[in-house]
Design a protein around this motif. Structure first.
Motif, mmCIF file in Angstrom:
data_model
loop_
_atom_site.group_PDB
_atom_site.id
_atom_site.type_symbol
_atom_site.label_atom_id
_atom_site.label_comp_id
_atom_site.label_asym_id
_atom_site.label_seq_id
_atom_site.Cartn_x
_atom_site.Cartn_y
_atom_site.Cartn_z
ATOM 1 N N VAL A 157 -2.871 -7.405 0.913
ATOM 2 C CA VAL A 157 -1.338 -7.445 0.106
ATOM 3 C C VAL A 157 -1.981 -7.283 -1.254
ATOM 4 C CG1 VAL A 157 0.759 -8.321 -0.655
ATOM 5 C CG2 VAL A 157 0.066 -8.304 2.027
ATOM 6 N N ILE A 158 -1.559 -6.528 -1.966
ATOM 7 C CA ILE A 158 -1.851 -6.454 -3.516
ATOM 8 C C ILE A 158 -0.357 -6.538 -4.379
ATOM 9 C CG2 ILE A 158 -2.500 -5.116 -5.694
ATOM 10 C CD1 ILE A 158 -4.299 -3.571 -3.799
ATOM 11 N N LEU A 159 -0.517 -7.654 -5.014
ATOM 12 C CA LEU A 159 0.819 -8.011 -5.745
ATOM 13 C C LEU A 159 0.666 -7.925 -7.169
ATOM 14 C CD1 LEU A 159 3.339 -10.999 -5.394
ATOM 15 C CD2 LEU A 159 1.922 -10.770 -7.783
ATOM 16 N N GLY A 171 -0.774 -1.034 -8.556
ATOM 17 C CA GLY A 171 -1.200 -1.510 -7.241
ATOM 18 C C GLY A 171 -1.648 -0.365 -6.590
ATOM 19 N N VAL A 172 -0.975 0.774 -6.586
ATOM 20 C CA VAL A 172 -1.520 1.840 -5.483
ATOM 21 C C VAL A 172 -2.960 2.577 -6.353
ATOM 22 C CG1 VAL A 172 -1.119 4.448 -5.415
ATOM 23 C CG2 VAL A 172 0.661 2.932 -5.166
ATOM 24 N N ASP A 173 -3.181 2.347 -7.471
ATOM 25 C CA ASP A 173 -4.589 2.851 -7.940
ATOM 26 C C ASP A 173 -5.574 1.881 -7.464
ATOM 27 O OD1 ASP A 173 -3.396 5.155 -9.130
ATOM 28 O OD2 ASP A 173 -3.436 4.043 -11.156
ATOM 29 N N THR A 220 -2.577 -0.874 3.190
ATOM 30 C CA THR A 220 -2.469 -1.903 2.375
ATOM 31 C C THR A 220 -0.959 -2.186 1.759
ATOM 32 O OG1 THR A 220 -4.732 -1.583 1.394
ATOM 33 C CG2 THR A 220 -3.349 -2.724 -0.057
ATOM 34 N N GLY A 221 -0.643 -3.226 1.690
ATOM 35 C CA GLY A 221 0.720 -3.533 1.196
ATOM 36 C C GLY A 221 0.700 -3.684 -0.561
ATOM 37 N N VAL A 222 1.633 -2.984 -1.198
ATOM 38 C CA VAL A 222 1.834 -3.259 -2.583
ATOM 39 C C VAL A 222 3.182 -3.816 -2.904
ATOM 40 C CG1 VAL A 222 2.152 -2.125 -4.699
ATOM 41 C CG2 VAL A 222 -0.075 -1.152 -3.274
ATOM 42 N N LEU A 223 3.322 -4.962 -3.427
ATOM 43 C CA LEU A 223 4.458 -5.656 -3.738
ATOM 44 C C LEU A 223 4.613 -5.824 -5.464
ATOM 45 C CD1 LEU A 223 6.975 -7.256 -2.794
ATOM 46 C CD2 LEU A 223 5.229 -9.273 -2.590
ATOM 47 N N VAL A 224 5.579 -5.345 -5.816
ATOM 48 C CA VAL A 224 5.722 -5.812 -7.556
ATOM 49 C C VAL A 224 6.888 -6.733 -7.487
ATOM 50 C CG1 VAL A 224 4.908 -3.375 -7.930
ATOM 51 C CG2 VAL A 224 7.400 -3.731 -7.472
#
Length: 157
Positions: A36-38, A73-75, A9-13
């Motif tokens: 993708v989690i923004l 995001g990681v959580d 899973t991608g996490v984008l801040v």
């Protein structure tokens, strides 16, 4: 073997990344990511709207710093691996598969992709690229991993 999209899973801040978010998410998708989690820190532009239109799961949080955003995001990640990226990152199509193979074959908790400057060829861009290539992103153990990077999710949660 499971697809990359099932494993990572991608996490984008973000914060006001309207100029970068579309190209970044598109490159993540081309590299195999399905999720993708923004995590956005209250952008005042259309960063979040663009990300939603591209199918990203979006969360807006208060401005408490990039580490706070990344941890949120990681959580939320439920896959075995998490890719951490910045909006100005553009992934090569085989980036995640290479990182995944390297991570699975090692005892490392995370691995980083090598960064290459592509926007400019002026003195400072060349110097930054040299630093990335010869100092920051050489193979081997590091105390801090740069971005984009791939981690075993359990290590960060």
């Amino acid at each position: 073997m499971p697809r990359i999209g099932e494993l990572v899973t991608g996490v984008l801040v973000t914060l006001n990344e309207t100029e970068n978010v579309e190209a970044c998410i598109n490159s993540m998708r081309l590299a195999g990511l399905e999720s993708v989690i923004l995590v956005d820190a209250c952008s005042t532009d259309d960063t979040v709207a663009k990300a939603i239109a591209l199918g990203a799961e979006c969360h807006v949080v208060s401005k408490k710093g990039i580490a706070f955003q990344r941890q949120i995001g990681v959580d939320l990640v439920r896959s075995p691996y998490v890719l951490l990226a910045d909006a100005d990152n553009r992934l090569e199509p085989d980036c995640i598969s290479k990182l995944l193979r390297y991570l699975e074959a090692s005892d490392f908790a995370g691995v980083a992709a090598q960064k290459v400057a592509s926007a400019s060829h002026d003195y400072w861009s060349r110097a930054w690229e040299w630093n990335n290539t010869n100092a920051l992103y050489t193979p081997g153990p590091k105390m801090v991993v740069g971005h984009p990077s791939l981690y075993k999710t359990a290590v960060l949660q």
